[in-house]
Design a protein around this motif. Structure first.
Motif, PDB file in Angstrom:
ATOM      1  N   GLU A   8       0.811  -1.206   0.023  1.00 38.02           N
ATOM      2  CA  GLU A   8      -0.230   0.011   0.119  1.00 38.02           C
ATOM      3  C   GLU A   8       0.863   1.184  -0.140  1.00 38.02           C
ATOM      4  O   GLU A   8       1.804   1.415   0.886  1.00 38.02           O
ATOM      5  N   VAL A   9       0.455   2.187  -0.656  1.00 44.67           N
ATOM      6  CA  VAL A   9       0.946   3.571  -0.839  1.00 44.67           C
ATOM      7  C   VAL A   9       0.249   4.449  -0.536  1.00 44.67           C
ATOM      8  O   VAL A   9      -0.882   4.696  -0.737  1.00 44.67           O
ATOM      9  N   ARG A  10       0.845   5.433   0.379  1.00 43.47           N
ATOM     10  CA  ARG A  10       0.323   6.631   1.121  1.00 43.47           C
ATOM     11  C   ARG A  10       0.292   7.898   0.132  1.00 43.47           C
ATOM     12  O   ARG A  10       1.247   8.074  -0.396  1.00 43.47           O
ATOM     13  N   THR A  11      -0.877   8.442  -0.282  1.00 41.16           N
ATOM     14  CA  THR A  11      -0.829   9.413  -1.113  1.00 41.16           C
ATOM     15  C   THR A  11      -1.938  10.317  -1.029  1.00 41.16           C
ATOM     16  O   THR A  11      -2.787  10.213   0.014  1.00 41.16           O
ATOM     17  N   THR A  12      -2.300  11.337  -1.887  1.00 40.79           N
ATOM     18  CA  THR A  12      -3.513  12.412  -1.636  1.00 40.79           C
ATOM     19  C   THR A  12      -4.364  12.200  -3.028  1.00 40.79           C
ATOM     20  O   THR A  12      -3.787  12.084  -4.148  1.00 40.79           O
ATOM     21  N   CYS A  13      -5.633  12.593  -2.622  1.00 45.42           N
ATOM     22  CA  CYS A  13      -6.671  12.442  -3.782  1.00 45.42           C
ATOM     23  C   CYS A  13      -6.407  13.513  -4.670  1.00 45.42           C
ATOM     24  O   CYS A  13      -5.986  14.642  -4.374  1.00 45.42           O
ATOM     25  N   CYS A  20      -8.004  14.856   0.662  1.00 43.88           N
ATOM     26  CA  CYS A  20      -7.809  13.701   1.456  1.00 43.88           C
ATOM     27  C   CYS A  20      -6.655  12.924   1.175  1.00 43.88           C
ATOM     28  O   CYS A  20      -6.136  12.737  -0.125  1.00 43.88           O
ATOM     29  N   GLY A  21      -6.441  12.026   2.257  1.00 43.65           N
ATOM     30  CA  GLY A  21      -5.192  11.117   2.410  1.00 43.65           C
ATOM     31  C   GLY A  21      -5.898   9.802   1.695  1.00 43.65           C
ATOM     32  O   GLY A  21      -6.979   9.538   2.018  1.00 43.65           O
ATOM     33  N   VAL A  22      -5.062   9.292   0.590  1.00 45.00           N
ATOM     34  CA  VAL A  22      -5.651   7.945   0.010  1.00 45.00           C
ATOM     35  C   VAL A  22      -4.508   6.928   0.186  1.00 45.00           C
ATOM     36  O   VAL A  22      -3.386   7.268   0.159  1.00 45.00           O
ATOM     37  N   LEU A  23      -4.940   5.743   0.406  1.00 40.21           N
ATOM     38  CA  LEU A  23      -4.121   4.506   0.475  1.00 40.21           C
ATOM     39  C   LEU A  23      -4.134   3.733  -0.736  1.00 40.21           C
ATOM     40  O   LEU A  23      -5.648   3.271  -1.103  1.00 40.21           O
ATOM     41  N   ALA A  24      -3.171   3.615  -1.628  1.00 45.86           N
ATOM     42  CA  ALA A  24      -3.399   2.847  -2.901  1.00 45.86           C
ATOM     43  C   ALA A  24      -2.944   1.618  -2.907  1.00 45.86           C
ATOM     44  O   ALA A  24      -1.799   1.435  -2.390  1.00 45.86           O
ATOM     45  N   ARG A  25      -3.333   0.425  -3.501  1.00 47.52           N
ATOM     46  CA  ARG A  25      -2.821  -0.905  -3.555  1.00 47.52           C
ATOM     47  C   ARG A  25      -2.960  -1.307  -4.994  1.00 47.52           C
ATOM     48  O   ARG A  25      -3.941  -1.158  -5.476  1.00 47.52           O
ATOM     49  N   ARG A  35      -8.413   3.162  -0.511  1.00 45.44           N
ATOM     50  CA  ARG A  35      -9.282   3.379   0.751  1.00 45.44           C
ATOM     51  C   ARG A  35      -8.682   4.635   1.159  1.00 45.44           C
ATOM     52  O   ARG A  35      -7.433   5.272   0.839  1.00 45.44           O
ATOM     53  N   GLY A  36      -9.437   5.292   2.092  1.00 44.61           N
ATOM     54  CA  GLY A  36      -9.204   6.526   2.924  1.00 44.61           C
ATOM     55  C   GLY A  36      -8.050   6.125   3.817  1.00 44.61           C
ATOM     56  O   GLY A  36      -8.001   5.102   4.287  1.00 44.61           O
ATOM     57  N   ARG A 458      -4.294  25.119   4.021  1.00 43.54           N
ATOM     58  CA  ARG A 458      -2.949  25.260   4.108  1.00 43.54           C
ATOM     59  C   ARG A 458      -2.105  24.235   4.560  1.00 43.54           C
ATOM     60  O   ARG A 458      -0.799  24.187   5.227  1.00 43.54           O
ATOM     61  N   ARG A 459      -2.520  22.888   4.518  1.00 39.68           N
ATOM     62  CA  ARG A 459      -1.838  21.598   4.760  1.00 39.68           C
ATOM     63  C   ARG A 459      -1.059  20.860   3.579  1.00 39.68           C
ATOM     64  O   ARG A 459      -1.722  20.738   2.558  1.00 39.68           O
ATOM     65  N   MET A 460       0.198  20.770   3.610  1.00 37.59           N
ATOM     66  CA  MET A 460       0.880  20.231   2.557  1.00 37.59           C
ATOM     67  C   MET A 460       1.089  18.627   2.808  1.00 37.59           C
ATOM     68  O   MET A 460       1.032  18.108   3.937  1.00 37.59           O
ATOM     69  N   SER A 461       0.761  18.030   1.590  1.00 35.69           N
ATOM     70  CA  SER A 461       0.646  16.619   1.820  1.00 35.69           C
ATOM     71  C   SER A 461       1.579  16.047   0.494  1.00 35.69           C
ATOM     72  O   SER A 461       1.524  16.631  -0.407  1.00 35.69           O
ATOM     73  N   ARG A 462       2.170  14.969   0.566  1.00 31.12           N
ATOM     74  CA  ARG A 462       2.704  14.113  -0.380  1.00 31.12           C
ATOM     75  C   ARG A 462       1.745  13.567  -1.263  1.00 31.12           C
ATOM     76  O   ARG A 462       0.888  12.925  -0.889  1.00 31.12           O
ATOM     77  N   GLN A 463       2.089  13.507  -2.647  1.00 25.22           N
ATOM     78  CA  GLN A 463       1.503  12.696  -3.789  1.00 25.22           C
ATOM     79  C   GLN A 463       2.872  11.737  -4.002  1.00 25.22           C
ATOM     80  O   GLN A 463       3.876  12.152  -4.127  1.00 25.22           O
ATOM     81  N   ARG A 464       2.479  10.347  -3.990  1.00 24.54           N
ATOM     82  CA  ARG A 464       3.491   9.434  -3.996  1.00 24.54           C
ATOM     83  C   ARG A 464       3.063   8.352  -5.352  1.00 24.54           C
ATOM     84  O   ARG A 464       2.112   8.301  -5.628  1.00 24.54           O
ATOM     85  N   PRO A 465       4.110   8.259  -5.948  1.00 23.75           N
ATOM     86  CA  PRO A 465       3.792   7.234  -7.193  1.00 23.75           C
ATOM     87  C   PRO A 465       3.667   5.806  -6.650  1.00 23.75           C
ATOM     88  O   PRO A 465       4.231   5.482  -5.700  1.00 23.75           O
ATOM     89  N   PHE A 466       2.849   5.178  -7.311  1.00 26.76           N
ATOM     90  CA  PHE A 466       2.474   3.507  -6.964  1.00 26.76           C
ATOM     91  C   PHE A 466       2.425   2.888  -8.146  1.00 26.76           C
ATOM     92  O   PHE A 466       2.394   1.359  -8.102  1.00 26.76           O
ATOM     93  N   LEU A 467       2.487   3.418  -9.409  1.00 22.33           N
ATOM     94  CA  LEU A 467       2.442   2.854 -10.652  1.00 22.33           C
ATOM     95  C   LEU A 467       3.769   3.329 -11.469  1.00 22.33           C
ATOM     96  O   LEU A 467       4.171   4.309 -11.545  1.00 22.33           O
TER      97      LEU A 467
END
Ligand code: MGD
Ligand code: MGD
Ligand code: SF4
Ligand code: MO
Length: 691
Positions: A8-13, A20-25, A35-36, A458-467
């Motif tokens: 699972e990779v933690r990323t952002t919608c 929103c934070g997203v967990l991608a598999r 999933r959220g 003002r909340r910074m979040s990461r987008q992360r690659p999973f593909l």
């Protein structure tokens, strides 16, 4: 944050500004599920219909995988050489203002940063604007007028802690669904009152305690009346007004003259007097009040004045920077806020610096060692496409946006794209805009690239690659740097990845910043690789050596030269959407719950299409009757700018004299159903916003 299984990779919608934070598999067969993320403070695990369907948007069907020149597939080298050569030659022959970039609040902060740096520091023009012009520009201008800087003071927690939430020009239930659910949960817990100000009875209005169906464009009058009422009711916070603001007396005098009584306001706004009184009394009596606003406020020819009319009421009552209170402009796109941080608008500089301060221009110039620093604001979106149409802008690069559909007066925009000498488009798929591209550049999509985004609070979040990046697609930051290098600016664009760009962006925010710019993330300037990888969602500012301030403007000091906030005396100008005997209906456009903009992603998901499968025009029973229209009829809609066709839905939710057409249908999905073809390009004088 909890550790995740390796799969699972933690990323952002990548959709709305809730972030929103997203967990991608990715399953062994390549299927993606999401999933959220229960650890993400924006959504605590929840996702809306669009977010939950993200896994169904990652297929490669329809993806652009190879660069094209004039419709012919080619190599990156050939495509990039051509883009660099044509931009360089045009600049040499006609000067830097003969080229332009039109970019997007859906780019990541790192992409945005390098695009802005290339145009403003190295090409030497500020002709870079973003689709956030259509979206956030009035809020930016209103914040700067009132606070001296583009500051959203509050956080989502304020919605949990408020006793009254006024939602104006915002269909929060559909457009910021998870924030709306959070608000409903808070109401469950503490009995928060919800007021909706919107000409339509939207899904948001269904749930509220009071709905004010204002006539479109009359918000300034309504909030001016509120300011006058707050004074009469004796709830002005004199201490705060005296010690932390300027201009109160004039703002009040203009407001009181114009909005002399709730009765006068009700008549001017098309409301019942009792409803206006109820809003005013609730607001006066409730110190924990948040006013949330979105496109019904921003997207208007007087949007900046609407923003200041709202902020005035919060300043007058000192309801700002404290728990459960404040004006709250919610951002539309996932990185609308990040774009504002890097100066993505034609009238901004990076890191909340501005063209109207020569010392800012010099500071950015010094930091970048810029060989050709732009010294004045460039063309804003509507003017940029005018310039592309009349030959002033001879080379245009569009990234991550679909202006052939989403710009107002879009027929004219399409003509401009056709006649412009050289058009480059970076996208992940074919769109109505890519049809006009001389060079088409395939970009890496959500799930394939990494970087950061900043949400409404003002909340910074990461987008992360999973593909893996498919075909020959490339991340936007890299495409921009590839072109910059070929234009001879190699030394300043040799980043080996988004992290290096992020560090530079953080350094610039802290550069010669002695507390005069609140946007300061200097504490992240040396962020280590592992820390950027891990990067928990966090608010800015993050100044070096100081604790992170979650809520801003807490101490009654503002980032203006005298430290005080400014009231702005605003007047209700003529109604934003003039109607006359020939054109008796004011057309309003906006969003559907399950679609995202021009449908390039959500339009591919059957369960998101199921809800509203075809373009529909919502119209009030009285207006339908007058025109002999019934449910399901095909209506022909015309405006000064163009025409469209859509199926009729007769609905009590529409106020007589107004109709609603969703913005989503592009030529890709329906013939002639684009709301953009009908929309007016009239702009706000301060923000370049239009209605
Ligand atoms: N499902 C979905 N969600 C989205 C998006 C999407 O495409 N789909 N896009 C995102 C983006 S980029 C944005 S900017 C946001 C937009 O978020 P919203 O602004 O909530 O979206 P709209 O549907 O445009 O709603 C604007 C509302 O303002 C009302 N309105 C129109 N004129 C006036 C007026 O004069 N005064 C007042 N008070 N109200 C008025 C309209 O009737 C409409 O209900 O949504 C974001 N979220
Ligand atoms: N009539 C009317 N018009 C409106 C509005 C309205 O309310 N009414 N709202 C306005 C507002 S607020 C907004 S924000 C705009 C939105 O309008 P647009 O920005 O035109 O909308 P999108 O369809 O989201 O376009 C984004 C494009 O970027 C592409 N893309 C996705 N990911 C990437 C990526 O990583 N890199 C690159 N290079 N491309 C990518 C997508 O395929 C898509 O073509 O519409 C505006 N237009
Ligand atoms: S609320 Fe916005 S950010 Fe959250 S899942 Fe839905 S579209 Fe994505
Ligand atoms: Mo937007």
């Amino acid at each position: 944050m909890q550790d995740l299984p390796a799969t699972e990779v933690r990323t952002t919608c990548p959709y709305c500004g809730v972030g929103c934070g997203v967990l991608a598999r990715v399953a062994a067969d390549g299927n993606v599920t999401v999933r959220g993320d229960t650890d993400h403070p924006a959504n605590f695990g929840r996702l809306c219909s669009k977010g939950s369907a993200l896994g169904e948007t990652t297929s490669l069907e329809g993806r652009l995988l190879v660069p094209e020149i004039g419709g012919r597939e080619t190599s990156w080298d050939e495509a990039l050489d051509l883009v660099a050569r044509r931009f360089s030659e045009t600049i040499e022959k006609h000067g830097p203002d003969s080229v332009a970039f039109y970019i997007s609040g859906q780019l990541l902060t790192e992409d945005y940063y390098v695009a802005n740096k290339l145009m403003k520091g190295f090409i030497g023009s500020a002709n870079i604007d973003t689709n956030s012009r259509l979206c956030m520009a009035s809020s930016v201008a209103g914040h700067r007028r009132a606070f001296g800087e583009d500051i959203v003071p509050g956080t989502y927690e304020d919605l949990d802690q408020a006793d009254l939430v006024v939602l104006t020009g915002s269909n929060t239930a559909w457009c910021h669904p998870i924030l709306y659910q959070r608000l409903l949960a808070a109401r469950e817990a503490r009995g928060t009152k919800i007021v909706v100000i919107d000409p339509r009875r939207t899904a948001t209005a269904e749930e509220c305690d009071l709905h004010l169906a204002v006539d479109p464009g009359t918000d300034v009058l309504l909030f001016n009346g509120l300011l006058a009422h707050l004074d009469i009711a004796g709830v002005i916070d004199r201490n705060f007004v005296d010690s932390s603001t300027t201009g109160f007396a004039e703002a009040l005098s203009v407001a009181s003259a114009e909005a002399s009584s709730p009765g006068a306001v009700a008549a001017g706004c098309g409301l019942a007097e009792a409803d206006v009184r109820l809003l005013y009394e609730l607001f006066a009596a409730t110190s924990r009040t948040v006013t949330v606003y979105s496109q019904g406020v921003n997207q208007s020819a007087h949007g900046t004045d609407k923003v200041n009319a709202i902020i005035n009421c919060h300043l007058a009552t000192g309801r700002i920077g404290q728990p459960g209170m404040g004006p709250f402009s919610v951002t539309g796109q996932p990185n609308a806020m990040g774009g504002r941080e890097v100066g993505g608008l034609a009238n901004q500089l990076a890191a909340h610096m501005n063209f109207d301060r020569p010392e800012d221009v010099e500071r950015v110039e010094r930091f970048w060692s810029a060989p050709a620093m732009a010294r004045q604001a460039g063309l804003k979106a509507v003017d940029m496409f005018r310039a592309a149409g009349d030959g002033r802008a001879k080379a245009l690069w569009v990234m991550g946006t679909n202006p052939a559909v989403s710009m107002p007066d879009s027929a004219r925009v399409r003509t401009a794209l056709k006649s412009c000498e050289f058009v480059v488009v970076s996208d992940v798929t074919r769109t109505d805009t890519t049809r006009y591209a001389d060079v088409l550049l395939p970009a890496a999509a959500w799930g394939e690239k990494g970087g950061t985004v900043t949400n409404s609070e003002r909340r910074m979040s990461r987008q992360r690659p999973f593909l893996p990046v498919p075909g020959n697609a490339r991340a936007d930051w890299r495409i921009i740097c590839d072109v910059a290098q070929r234009m001879g600016f190699g030394d300043a664009f040799t980043y080996d990845g988004p992290l290096e760009i992020f560090r530079e962006h953080a350094r610039l925010s802290a550069f010669e910043n002695h507390g005069d710019r609140l946007f300061d993330i200097g504490a992240l300037a040396e962020i280590a690789d592992a820390e950027y990888e891990h990067f928990p969602p966090r608010h800015w500012p993050q100044a070096s050596g100081e604790p992170c301030a979650e809520r801003l403007l807490v101490d009654g000091r503002f980032p203006t030269p005298d430290g005080r906030a400014r009231f702005v005396a605003v007047r209700q100008e003529g109604v934003a959407l003039p109607v006359d005997a020939k054109r008796p209906i004011a057309l309003n456009s906006g969003r559907l719950r399950d679609q995202w903009h021009t449908m390039t992603r959500t339009g591919r998901v059957p369960r998101l299409m199921a809800n509203v499968p075809a373009p529909t025009l919502e119209i009030a029973p009285l207006d339908a009757h007058r025109r002999g229209l019934r449910d399901g009829d095909l209506a022909h809609i015309s405006s000064r700018y163009g025409f469209a066709r859509a199926r009729v839905t007769v609905s009590d939710n529409q106020k007589p004299g107004t109709a609603f057409l969703p913005m989503h249908w592009s030529g890709h999905f329906a013939a002639n159903a684009g709301a953009g073809s009908l929309a007016t390009p009239l702009s706000d004088p301060f923000s370049g916003h239009r209605n």
